[in-house]
Scaffold this motif. Structure first.
Motif, PDB file in Angstrom:
ATOM      1  N   MET A   1       0.826  -1.215   0.000  1.00 15.27           N
ATOM      2  CA  MET A   1       0.000   0.000   0.000  1.00 15.27           C
ATOM      3  C   MET A   1       0.858   1.263   0.000  1.00 15.27           C
ATOM      4  SD  MET A   1      -2.938   1.385  -0.170  1.00 15.27           S
ATOM      5  CE  MET A   1      -4.419   0.479   0.208  1.00 15.27           C
ATOM      6  N   CYS A   2       1.958   1.203   0.797  1.00 11.83           N
ATOM      7  CA  CYS A   2       2.837   2.375   0.848  1.00 11.83           C
ATOM      8  C   CYS A   2       3.393   2.697  -0.537  1.00 11.83           C
ATOM      9  CB  CYS A   2       3.991   2.140   1.826  1.00 11.83           C
ATOM     10  SG  CYS A   2       3.479   2.292   3.532  1.00 11.83           S
ATOM     11  N   VAL A   3       3.793   1.631  -1.251  1.00 11.97           N
ATOM     12  CA  VAL A   3       4.397   1.824  -2.576  1.00 11.97           C
ATOM     13  C   VAL A   3       3.341   2.358  -3.544  1.00 11.97           C
ATOM     14  CG1 VAL A   3       5.540   0.646  -4.505  1.00 11.97           C
ATOM     15  CG2 VAL A   3       6.099   0.005  -2.140  1.00 11.97           C
ATOM     16  N   GLU A   4       2.173   1.748  -3.468  1.00 14.39           N
ATOM     17  CA  GLU A   4       1.065   2.183  -4.308  1.00 14.39           C
ATOM     18  C   GLU A   4       0.768   3.679  -4.134  1.00 14.39           C
ATOM     19  OE1 GLU A   4      -3.178   0.510  -3.940  1.00 14.39           O
ATOM     20  OE2 GLU A   4      -1.832  -1.211  -4.119  1.00 14.39           O
ATOM     21  N   LEU A   5       0.983   4.150  -2.922  1.00 14.96           N
ATOM     22  CA  LEU A   5       0.662   5.555  -2.629  1.00 14.96           C
ATOM     23  C   LEU A   5       1.865   6.482  -2.775  1.00 14.96           C
ATOM     24  CD1 LEU A   5      -1.682   5.004   0.450  1.00 14.96           C
ATOM     25  CD2 LEU A   5      -2.332   5.479  -1.905  1.00 14.96           C
ATOM     26  N   GLY A   6       2.913   5.980  -3.438  1.00 12.17           N
ATOM     27  CA  GLY A   6       4.051   6.852  -3.739  1.00 12.17           C
ATOM     28  C   GLY A   6       5.194   6.758  -2.738  1.00 12.17           C
ATOM     29  N   GLY A   7       5.061   5.882  -1.732  1.00 11.34           N
ATOM     30  CA  GLY A   7       6.146   5.720  -0.760  1.00 11.34           C
ATOM     31  C   GLY A   7       7.073   4.580  -1.169  1.00 11.34           C
ATOM     32  N   LYS A   8       7.925   4.164  -0.231  1.00 14.15           N
ATOM     33  CA  LYS A   8       8.852   3.062  -0.498  1.00 14.15           C
ATOM     34  C   LYS A   8       8.426   1.849   0.342  1.00 14.15           C
ATOM     35  CE  LYS A   8      12.386   5.113  -2.832  1.00 14.15           C
ATOM     36  NZ  LYS A   8      11.683   6.326  -3.226  1.00 14.15           N
ATOM     37  N   ALA A   9       8.938   0.680  -0.034  1.00 11.16           N
ATOM     38  CA  ALA A   9       8.555  -0.539   0.691  1.00 11.16           C
ATOM     39  C   ALA A   9       8.899  -0.422   2.173  1.00 11.16           C
ATOM     40  CB  ALA A   9       9.239  -1.745   0.067  1.00 11.16           C
ATOM     41  N   HIS A  11       8.711   1.956   4.071  1.00 15.65           N
ATOM     42  CA  HIS A  11       7.752   2.762   4.833  1.00 15.65           C
ATOM     43  C   HIS A  11       6.714   1.881   5.536  1.00 15.65           C
ATOM     44  CE1 HIS A  11       8.934   6.344   2.155  1.00 15.65           C
ATOM     45  NE2 HIS A  11       9.425   6.533   3.375  1.00 15.65           N
ATOM     46  N   ALA A  12       6.421   0.728   4.906  1.00 15.47           N
ATOM     47  CA  ALA A  12       5.454  -0.184   5.533  1.00 15.47           C
ATOM     48  C   ALA A  12       6.027  -0.680   6.864  1.00 15.47           C
ATOM     49  CB  ALA A  12       5.169  -1.361   4.606  1.00 15.47           C
ATOM     50  N   LYS A  13       7.340  -0.903   6.872  1.00 17.07           N
ATOM     51  CA  LYS A  13       8.004  -1.339   8.114  1.00 17.07           C
ATOM     52  C   LYS A  13       7.952  -0.243   9.165  1.00 17.07           C
ATOM     53  CE  LYS A  13      11.407  -4.935   7.439  1.00 17.07           C
ATOM     54  NZ  LYS A  13      12.458  -5.031   6.444  1.00 17.07           N
ATOM     55  N   VAL A  14       8.133   0.992   8.690  1.00 12.88           N
ATOM     56  CA  VAL A  14       8.070   2.129   9.617  1.00 12.88           C
ATOM     57  C   VAL A  14       6.693   2.162  10.282  1.00 12.88           C
ATOM     58  CG1 VAL A  14       8.109   4.665   9.801  1.00 12.88           C
ATOM     59  CG2 VAL A  14       9.756   3.494   8.293  1.00 12.88           C
ATOM     60  N   VAL A  15       5.663   2.010   9.459  1.00  9.78           N
ATOM     61  CA  VAL A  15       4.291   2.066   9.989  1.00  9.78           C
ATOM     62  C   VAL A  15       4.091   0.942  11.004  1.00  9.78           C
ATOM     63  CG1 VAL A  15       1.844   1.805   9.409  1.00  9.78           C
ATOM     64  CG2 VAL A  15       3.344   3.166   7.920  1.00  9.78           C
ATOM     65  N   ARG A  16       4.519  -0.248  10.622  1.00  8.23           N
ATOM     66  CA  ARG A  16       4.358  -1.411  11.502  1.00  8.23           C
ATOM     67  C   ARG A  16       5.049  -1.187  12.856  1.00  8.23           C
ATOM     68  NH1 ARG A  16       2.956  -6.851  10.771  1.00  8.23           N
ATOM     69  NH2 ARG A  16       4.133  -8.109  12.236  1.00  8.23           N
ATOM     70  N   GLY A  17       6.267  -0.670  12.776  1.00  5.05           N
ATOM     71  CA  GLY A  17       7.016  -0.403  14.007  1.00  5.05           C
ATOM     72  C   GLY A  17       6.321   0.642  14.872  1.00  5.05           C
ATOM     73  N   GLU A  18       5.859   1.695  14.219  1.00  4.17           N
ATOM     74  CA  GLU A  18       5.174   2.761  14.971  1.00  4.17           C
ATOM     75  C   GLU A  18       3.940   2.202  15.698  1.00  4.17           C
ATOM     76  OE1 GLU A  18       5.914   5.843  15.518  1.00  4.17           O
ATOM     77  OE2 GLU A  18       7.205   6.582  13.931  1.00  4.17           O
TER      78      GLU A  18
END
Ligand code: SAH
Length: 332
Positions: A1-9, A11-18
C-alpha cells in the motif's frame, strides 16, 4: 500500500514499528513518513477499522470501551473491551485487558448479558487486535483475558490469528493471555496438539449435568465428564493446568451439595476453581450470594483439597464486570 501511494517498501516497516512497538495509532504522528504519504495513508488505509462510540470509567479506574466495527446486515457491530488497571502494589505492573471475540454470543447462558441478543457475527482477526491496540493506549498491559463478549472457540481461527500477533508483536508473552470457553470437548482435543500459547479457562458453573444443560445451553447434552476428560487431555498435551470458572448464583450453584459434588469431580485433577460471585444483570432471575455464602463455598472446596480462588469482579459499578457487557448500541 505504501508503494502504491508513492512511498517506499520500507515505509510499511516504519508504519508497523510505529503501531506495534510504539503504539502510535495516527499516521499524522509518524514523522518518519512524508506529509503527502501520511495524508494518502490516512485516506486510503485507515489504521483502525472501528470507532470508539462510548467510554466509561468506574470509580476503581476500570475503563470500558464500546467499539463499533460497523453494522452488517442491519445488525450493530459494537463490542466492549475493558481495561482493568493493576489493583495493588506488588501485583502485576500493567493492566489486564478483557477482549471480545464475537459480536454477540450464541451460547445464551441465562445469567449473562452478552448472549441476550444472540450472535451477530464473528470478529475478524484485525478487529480483535485493534481492541489490544486501543486498550494499550489506555495504559500498559501485562495480561489479557478473552472473556468479553462471545465464545472464542466458536471463532477460533480468527482468535488464534489475532493472538499470534498479540504474542509475537505486542509482547504479551505466553501464559499472559487466558482464553475462556464453555469447553466444547471436540474442539479442545483438536486445538491442544497445536500447543497454543494461551492459558485455558473452562466455564463449568455446576457439577450437575441437568443443571449445566440449563446454565450453558449451547452445551446441552454434552456430559460434564466429556468436558473434564477433554480438559485432562489439554493438560497432558500442553502441560498447562486448566482453570474452571464457576459462577456463584445464590441458592442455585452455591449449595453444600454443589461444593461436595464439584470437589468429587475434580479430585485428583491439577486445576484451579475460580469462583465468580454473580454480577447482577438487568431483568435477571438470579442473585449474587452473600459474602458469607461465597466464603462457605470457598472453604468447602479448599477443605476437600481443591485449589480455589474468588474473583470479586471489578468494574461492577460501570456495567463492565463479567456478564454485564452488552451491545448497547443494539439494545436500545
Ligand atoms: N463465552 C466464554 C467467555 C466469556 S464470559 C465463556 O463462557 O467462558 C467470561 C466468564 O464470565 C464466563 O465464565 C461467564 O460464564 C462469566 N459470566 C457471565 N455472566 C456473568 C455474570 N453475570 N456474573 C458473573 N460471571 C458471569
Amino acid at each position: 500500500m505504501c508503494v502504491e501511494l508513492g512511498g517506499k517498501a520500507f515505509h510499511a516497516k516504519v508504519v508497523r514499528g510505529e503501531v506495534l512497538e510504539r503504539g502510535v495509532l495516527d499516521y499524522a504522528k509518524m514523522t518518519g513518513l512524508s506529509k503527502p504519504l501520511r495524508d494518502a495513508l490516512t485516506e486510503r488505509a485507515p489504521l483502525l477499522a472501528g470507532t470508539e462510540v462510548a467510554r466509561s470509567t468506574s470509580r476503581d479506574g476500570t475503563t470500558k470501551l464500546l467499539i463499533d466495527f460497523g453494522a452488517v446486515e442491519g445488525r450493530s457491530g459494537a463490542v466492549e473491551t475493558v481495561h482493568i488497571p493493576p489493583r495493588e502494589l506488588g501485583g502485576p505492573k500493567g493492566a489486564t485487558l478483557c477482549v471480545s471475540s464475537q459480536v454477540g454470543c450464541a451460547v445464551r447462558c441465562p445469567f449473562c448479558a452478552s448472549g441476550k441478543l444472540g450472535l451477530a457475527r464473528n470478529l475478524e482477526p484485525h478487529e480483535i487486535v485493534e481492541q489490544y491496540l486501543r486498550g494499550r493506549a489506555l495504559g500498559n498491559l501485562s495480561r489479557s483475558v478473552v472473556m468479553g463478549i462471545g465464545e472464542p472457540l466458536l471463532n477460533f481461527p480468527n482468535v488464534s490469528a489475532a493472538l499470534d500477533v498479540v504474542h509475537d508483536d505486542l509482547g504479551l508473552g505466553a501464559r499472559k493471555v487466558t482464553v475462556s470457553t464453555v469447553g466444547f470437548p471436540d474442539r479442545l482435543r483438536q486445538i491442544a496438539p497445536r500447543k497454543p500459547r494461551f492459558q485455558l479457562a473452562i466455564s463449568l458453573h455446576t457439577p450437575f449435568d441437568e443443571q449445566r444443560d440449563e446454565l450453558v445451553p449451547a452445551m446441552k447434552g454434552v456430559p460434564i465428564d466429556d468436558v473434564l476428560s477433554a480438559a485432562d487431555f489439554w493438560f497432558e498435551t500442553t502441560g498447562r493446568e486448566v482453570t474452571y470458572e464457576y459462577v456463584l448464583l445464590a441458592g442455585v450453584t452455591d449449595t453444600p451439595e454443589h461444593a461436595r459434588r464439584l470437589a468429587e469431580r475434580l479430585r485428583r485433577r491439577r486445576c484451579t476453581v475460580n469462583l465468580i460471585p454473580f454480577n447482577p444483570v438487568s431483568d435477571s432471575e438470579f442473585a449474587r450470594p452473600s459474602s458469607d455464602a461465597v466464603d462457605r463455598m470457598f472453604r468447602a472446596l479448599t477443605e476437600r483439597g481443591i485449589v480455589a480462588t474468588v474473583r470479586w469482579s471489578r468494574g461492577v459499578g460501570g456495567g463492565a464486570a463479567c456478564g454485564q457487557l452488552r451491545i448497547r448500541a443494539n439494545a436500545r
